[in-house]
Design an enzyme around this catalytic site. Structure first.
Site, PDB file in Angstrom:
ATOM      1  CG  HIS A   1       4.910   0.697   2.914  1.00  0.00           C
ATOM      2  ND1 HIS A   1       4.531   1.971   2.413  1.00  0.00           N
ATOM      3  CD2 HIS A   1       4.407   0.558   4.202  1.00  0.00           C
ATOM      4  CE1 HIS A   1       3.615   2.487   3.317  1.00  0.00           C
ATOM      5  NE2 HIS A   1       3.496   1.855   4.236  1.00  0.00           N
TER       6      HIS A   1
ATOM      7  NE  ARG B   1       2.187   6.071   9.631  1.00  0.00           N
ATOM      8  CZ  ARG B   1       1.431   5.615   8.774  1.00  0.00           C
ATOM      9  NH1 ARG B   1       1.527   4.691   8.095  1.00  0.00           N
ATOM     10  NH2 ARG B   1       0.264   6.316   8.600  1.00  0.00           N
TER      11      ARG B   1
ATOM     12  CG  ASP C   1       2.102   4.901   4.641  1.00  0.00           C
ATOM     13  OD1 ASP C   1       1.301   3.868   4.961  1.00  0.00           O
ATOM     14  OD2 ASP C   1       3.155   5.216   5.042  1.00  0.00           O
TER      15      ASP C   1
ATOM     16  CG  HIS D   1      -0.213   0.048   2.376  1.00  0.00           C
ATOM     17  ND1 HIS D   1       0.396  -1.144   2.848  1.00  0.00           N
ATOM     18  CD2 HIS D   1      -0.034   1.119   3.450  1.00  0.00           C
ATOM     19  CE1 HIS D   1       0.959  -0.774   4.185  1.00  0.00           C
ATOM     20  NE2 HIS D   1       0.795   0.353   4.435  1.00  0.00           N
TER      21      HIS D   1
HETATM   22  C1  SIN Z   1       2.988   1.008   7.676  1.00  0.00           C
HETATM   23  O1  SIN Z   1       2.331   0.746   6.814  1.00  0.00           O
HETATM   24  O2  SIN Z   1       3.361   2.383   7.862  1.00  0.00           O
HETATM   25  C2  SIN Z   1       3.837  -0.044   8.784  1.00  0.00           C
HETATM   26  C3  SIN Z   1       4.659  -0.744   8.221  1.00  0.00           C
HETATM   27  C4  SIN Z   1       5.421  -1.597   9.074  1.00  0.00           C
HETATM   28  O3  SIN Z   1       4.725  -2.027  10.187  1.00  0.00           O
HETATM   29  O4  SIN Z   1       6.463  -2.106   8.869  1.00  0.00           O
END
Ligand code: SIN
Length: 298
Positions: free
Chosen positions: A274, A289, A129, A127
């Site tokens: 990612h 994050r 973000d 996806h």
């Molecule tokens: C995310 O998608 O921001 C999280 C990725 C992760 O937990 O590695």
């Protein structure tokens, strides 16, 4: 931090080498590690230019062995733009231990049975973000605090290369098309996501976007959140998206990141996707994050 040498090893960069800073590619597909920068200290303009240049060139940037407070992470992120607020309603968030409201904990740790953060468990499909809002996140900064011994890796995918390598007829089909992106908070797979548009945030974006800095075209669809193609019936839309997802998720476009405590990763949501690999619910995973605001894709 570990000691570093005083050269810049990457010739593809245009910014002048900053003393003590080295940029080393992580994979043929994308990603570079930057050595010689302590993100708790002020970053001079020459060093920032190398970091920004490397980010443009390699799309995903890794800093290892960092000991970052929330303030350090936010200060560094703000060099790239304003922090993005969180669309998820505060009432739905469990975490209380953050100072900045824009910070999100990504964690499977539970207190009184409730996750202290978001996106807690297991595998997550590819996806980008916040692609389900009008102005999706430009960049994401994820800092590793606790990491399981096996799994919970994050995979990154180069969406410039995914677009460039499409057959001409597929490019012609999608170049001026839009698709709707939707996200039911907490879902980790297409099967668990929910296209009930009355209940869940969604937005229709171009399937191919132009990166505002590089001017290059990148595919802007993903398996977890891109629901359907505008102007196509359900079967045609599903067939096209399936074909695109299978093309995109080829190993040659991917860098697989194995986290270490103290890693800070910065990625560009405008030209990468990612995904996360599965990990045991018996082990703790905690990352911090924040994201910076983006523009409306075009
Ligand atoms: C995310 O998608 O921001 C999280 C990725 C992760 O937990 O590695």
């Amino acid at each position: 931090m570990s000691s570093v040498s005083s050269s810049t090893s990457v010739s593809r960069l245009s910014a002048a080498p900053a003393r003590g800073v080295e940029v080393r590619p992580l994979s043929p597909a994308l990603g570079a590690e930057i050595h010689g920068v302590d993100l708790t200290r002020p970053i001079d303009d020459a060093t920032f230019a190398v970091i920004a240049d490397a980010w443009r060139e390699y799309l995903v940037i890794l800093f290892r062995d960092q000991v970052l407070s929330e303030d350090d992470q936010v200060r560094f992120a703000q060099r790239f733009g304003a922090l993005q607020g969180r669309p998820r309603p505060a009432s739905m968030r469990a975490e209380t231990a953050v100072k900045h409201p824009e910070i999100m904990l990504v964690s499977n740790i539970r207190e009184n049975g409730k996750p202290i953060g978001s996106l807690p468990d297991g595998e997550m499909q590819f996806h980008s973000d916040m692609c389900y809002i009008e102005k999706p996140a430009k960049g994401t900064f994820l800092y590793a605090i606790e990491i399981p011994s096996i799994g919970g890796d994050t995979h990154f995918l180069n969406m410039y290369d995914a677009y460039d390598s499409l057959p001409a007829d597929v490019k012609a089909k999608i170049n001026d098309r839009k698709a709707v992106n939707v996200f039911q908070y907490g879902s980790t797979s297409r099967e668990g996501n929910n296209p009930n548009f009355d209940e869940h945030p969604h937005y229709t974006h171009p399937m191919v976007r132009t990166h505002p800095d590089s001017g290059r075209k990148a595919l802007f669809v993903n398996r977890l959140m891109t629901w359907s193609v505008e102007g196509m019936d359900e079967a045609e839309s599903a067939a096209l998206l399936d074909r695109l997802f299978d093309h995109i998720e080829q190993p040659k476009f991917i860098y697989e990141h194995k986290w270490r405590v103290g890693d800070l990763l910065l990625w560009d949501n405008r030209c990468t996707l990612h995904a996360r690999t599965d990990f045991s619910d018996k082990e703790r995973r905690l990352l911090r994050r924040c994201v910076i605001q983006g523009d409306k894709p075009y």
